[in-house]
Design a protein around this motif. Structure first.
Motif, PDB file in Angstrom:
ATOM      1  N   UNK A 160       0.842  -1.187   0.000  1.00 43.88           N
ATOM      2  CA  UNK A 160       0.000   0.000   0.000  1.00 43.88           C
ATOM      3  C   UNK A 160       0.880   1.239   0.000  1.00 43.88           C
ATOM      4  N   UNK A 161       0.593   2.143  -0.905  1.00 43.23           N
ATOM      5  CA  UNK A 161       1.322   3.401  -0.987  1.00 43.23           C
ATOM      6  C   UNK A 161       0.675   4.453  -0.092  1.00 43.23           C
ATOM      7  N   UNK A 162      -0.640   4.652  -0.261  1.00 46.96           N
ATOM      8  CA  UNK A 162      -1.355   5.666   0.506  1.00 46.96           C
ATOM      9  C   UNK A 162      -2.779   5.222   0.801  1.00 46.96           C
ATOM     10  N   UNK A 163      -3.318   5.826   1.847  1.00 48.45           N
ATOM     11  CA  UNK A 163      -4.747   5.720   2.146  1.00 48.45           C
ATOM     12  C   UNK A 163      -5.260   7.155   2.157  1.00 48.45           C
ATOM     13  N   UNK A 164      -6.289   7.409   1.359  1.00 48.52           N
ATOM     14  CA  UNK A 164      -6.813   8.758   1.159  1.00 48.52           C
ATOM     15  C   UNK A 164      -8.271   8.854   1.599  1.00 48.52           C
ATOM     16  N   UNK A 165      -8.653  10.047   1.978  1.00 49.49           N
ATOM     17  CA  UNK A 165     -10.053  10.446   2.082  1.00 49.49           C
ATOM     18  C   UNK A 165     -10.247  11.476   0.978  1.00 49.49           C
ATOM     19  N   UNK A 166     -11.152  11.209   0.072  1.00 51.15           N
ATOM     20  CA  UNK A 166     -11.353  12.081  -1.075  1.00 51.15           C
ATOM     21  C   UNK A 166     -12.771  12.620  -1.106  1.00 51.15           C
ATOM     22  N   UNK A 167     -12.887  13.893  -1.419  1.00 58.32           N
ATOM     23  CA  UNK A 167     -14.185  14.521  -1.617  1.00 58.32           C
ATOM     24  C   UNK A 167     -14.101  15.363  -2.886  1.00 58.32           C
ATOM     25  N   UNK A 168     -15.018  15.123  -3.804  1.00 55.52           N
ATOM     26  CA  UNK A 168     -15.075  15.877  -5.055  1.00 55.52           C
ATOM     27  C   UNK A 168     -16.475  16.448  -5.211  1.00 55.52           C
ATOM     28  N   UNK A 169     -16.543  17.722  -5.499  1.00 55.72           N
ATOM     29  CA  UNK A 169     -17.820  18.365  -5.792  1.00 55.72           C
ATOM     30  C   UNK A 169     -17.879  18.602  -7.296  1.00 55.72           C
ATOM     31  N   UNK A 170     -18.904  18.058  -7.912  1.00 56.68           N
ATOM     32  CA  UNK A 170     -19.106  18.168  -9.356  1.00 56.68           C
ATOM     33  C   UNK A 170     -20.304  19.069  -9.639  1.00 56.68           C
ATOM     34  N   UNK A 171     -20.185  19.875 -10.684  1.00 55.90           N
ATOM     35  CA  UNK A 171     -21.317  20.674 -11.139  1.00 55.90           C
ATOM     36  C   UNK A 171     -21.473  20.456 -12.639  1.00 55.90           C
ATOM     37  N   UNK A 172     -22.709  20.371 -13.070  1.00 60.05           N
ATOM     38  CA  UNK A 172     -23.009  20.218 -14.489  1.00 60.05           C
ATOM     39  C   UNK A 172     -22.862  21.583 -15.152  1.00 60.05           C
ATOM     40  N   UNK A 173     -21.861  21.721 -16.002  1.00 57.02           N
ATOM     41  CA  UNK A 173     -21.557  22.976 -16.683  1.00 57.02           C
ATOM     42  C   UNK A 173     -21.559  22.715 -18.182  1.00 57.02           C
ATOM     43  N   UNK A 174     -22.437  23.383 -18.894  1.00 56.99           N
ATOM     44  CA  UNK A 174     -22.545  23.215 -20.351  1.00 56.99           C
ATOM     45  C   UNK A 174     -22.640  21.746 -20.754  1.00 56.99           C
ATOM     46  N   UNK A 175     -23.430  20.994 -19.985  1.00 57.32           N
ATOM     47  CA  UNK A 175     -23.693  19.596 -20.312  1.00 57.32           C
ATOM     48  C   UNK A 175     -22.605  18.620 -19.882  1.00 57.32           C
ATOM     49  N   UNK A 176     -21.560  19.090 -19.186  1.00 55.70           N
ATOM     50  CA  UNK A 176     -20.486  18.210 -18.733  1.00 55.70           C
ATOM     51  C   UNK A 176     -20.293  18.353 -17.232  1.00 55.70           C
ATOM     52  N   UNK A 177     -20.033  17.224 -16.561  1.00 56.53           N
ATOM     53  CA  UNK A 177     -19.753  17.254 -15.128  1.00 56.53           C
ATOM     54  C   UNK A 177     -18.322  17.727 -14.924  1.00 56.53           C
ATOM     55  N   UNK A 178     -18.167  18.852 -14.214  1.00 58.46           N
ATOM     56  CA  UNK A 178     -16.861  19.452 -13.936  1.00 58.46           C
ATOM     57  C   UNK A 178     -16.622  19.482 -12.432  1.00 58.46           C
ATOM     58  N   UNK A 179     -15.375  19.277 -12.031  1.00 56.07           N
ATOM     59  CA  UNK A 179     -15.023  19.355 -10.618  1.00 56.07           C
ATOM     60  C   UNK A 179     -14.886  20.825 -10.242  1.00 56.07           C
ATOM     61  N   UNK A 180     -15.680  21.245  -9.238  1.00 57.91           N
ATOM     62  CA  UNK A 180     -15.632  22.633  -8.771  1.00 57.91           C
ATOM     63  C   UNK A 180     -14.948  22.742  -7.403  1.00 57.91           C
ATOM     64  N   UNK A 181     -14.841  21.637  -6.702  1.00 62.53           N
ATOM     65  CA  UNK A 181     -14.068  21.612  -5.458  1.00 62.53           C
ATOM     66  C   UNK A 181     -13.497  20.216  -5.277  1.00 62.53           C
ATOM     67  N   UNK A 182     -12.243  20.159  -4.847  1.00 64.99           N
ATOM     68  CA  UNK A 182     -11.558  18.889  -4.636  1.00 64.99           C
ATOM     69  C   UNK A 182     -10.825  18.955  -3.303  1.00 64.99           C
ATOM     70  N   UNK A 183     -10.993  17.919  -2.490  1.00 63.83           N
ATOM     71  CA  UNK A 183     -10.333  17.859  -1.192  1.00 63.83           C
ATOM     72  C   UNK A 183      -9.726  16.473  -1.024  1.00 63.83           C
ATOM     73  N   UNK A 184      -8.411  16.412  -0.971  1.00 60.33           N
ATOM     74  CA  UNK A 184      -7.692  15.166  -0.753  1.00 60.33           C
ATOM     75  C   UNK A 184      -6.991  15.246   0.587  1.00 60.33           C
ATOM     76  N   UNK A 185      -7.195  14.248   1.421  1.00 58.35           N
ATOM     77  CA  UNK A 185      -6.592  14.218   2.746  1.00 58.35           C
ATOM     78  C   UNK A 185      -6.016  12.839   3.008  1.00 58.35           C
ATOM     79  N   UNK A 186      -4.881  12.812   3.685  1.00 59.18           N
ATOM     80  CA  UNK A 186      -4.330  11.536   4.104  1.00 59.18           C
ATOM     81  C   UNK A 186      -5.230  10.932   5.159  1.00 59.18           C
ATOM     82  N   UNK A 187      -5.512   9.672   5.051  1.00 57.72           N
ATOM     83  CA  UNK A 187      -6.312   8.982   6.072  1.00 57.72           C
ATOM     84  C   UNK A 187      -5.405   8.676   7.262  1.00 57.72           C
ATOM     85  N   UNK A 188      -5.970   8.743   8.446  1.00 57.29           N
ATOM     86  CA  UNK A 188      -5.303   8.340   9.672  1.00 57.29           C
ATOM     87  C   UNK A 188      -4.019   9.123   9.963  1.00 57.29           C
ATOM     88  N   UNK A 189      -4.066  10.443   9.810  1.00 56.70           N
ATOM     89  CA  UNK A 189      -2.881  11.226  10.106  1.00 56.70           C
ATOM     90  C   UNK A 189      -2.759  11.566  11.586  1.00 56.70           C
TER      91      UNK A 189
END
Length: 128
Positions: A92-121
């Protein structure tokens, strides 16, 4: 599936899946940065400055949760991600907690917020 496709590309050395999908107004939390990164250009520059091909051979997507707005144009995805590399044996290289906020923009799902955190820090339970 969209998120998985970006992550699978990232795992083999192609970070453009994520980078090309970021909305112009993206906000981004990176576990190695103190401050929020705001805007597509700043986020892409930050990631390109620290990115190296991780040579990930396997990903485990755990506990996915998706929340979609009543209007159907905003979705929040949260999941745990374990990444594995080969180092003689698979490890195992990493354990992550990931949160992505997607918004439909011009018919495509785009990431508007991204949060990556190390698990168990933290080493103990803390409330603040």
């Amino acid at each position: 599936e969209l998120e998985k496709s970006f992550n699978e590309r990232w795992s083999v050395g192609d970070n453009r899946g994520y980078l090309d999908n970021y909305a112009e107004e993206i906000s981004y939390f990176d576990p190695i940065e103190k401050d929020l990164v705001v805007g597509r250009d700043a986020t892409v520059a930050h990631i390109e400055a620290i990115y190296s091909n991780p040579h990930i051979v396997r990903n485990e997507y755990l506990n996915p949760a998706v929340h979609v707005s009543d209007g159907g144009d905003f979705a929040l995805l949260a999941y745990n991600l374990n990444t594995y590399v080969l180092d003689g044996n698979e490890r195992q290289l990493r354990a992550w907690n990931a949160t992505e906020a997607y918004r439909l923009i011009d018919g495509e799902w785009r990431i508007v917020h991204s949060n990556w955190a190390f698990a168990q820090t933290a080493t103990g339970a803390i409330a603040s």
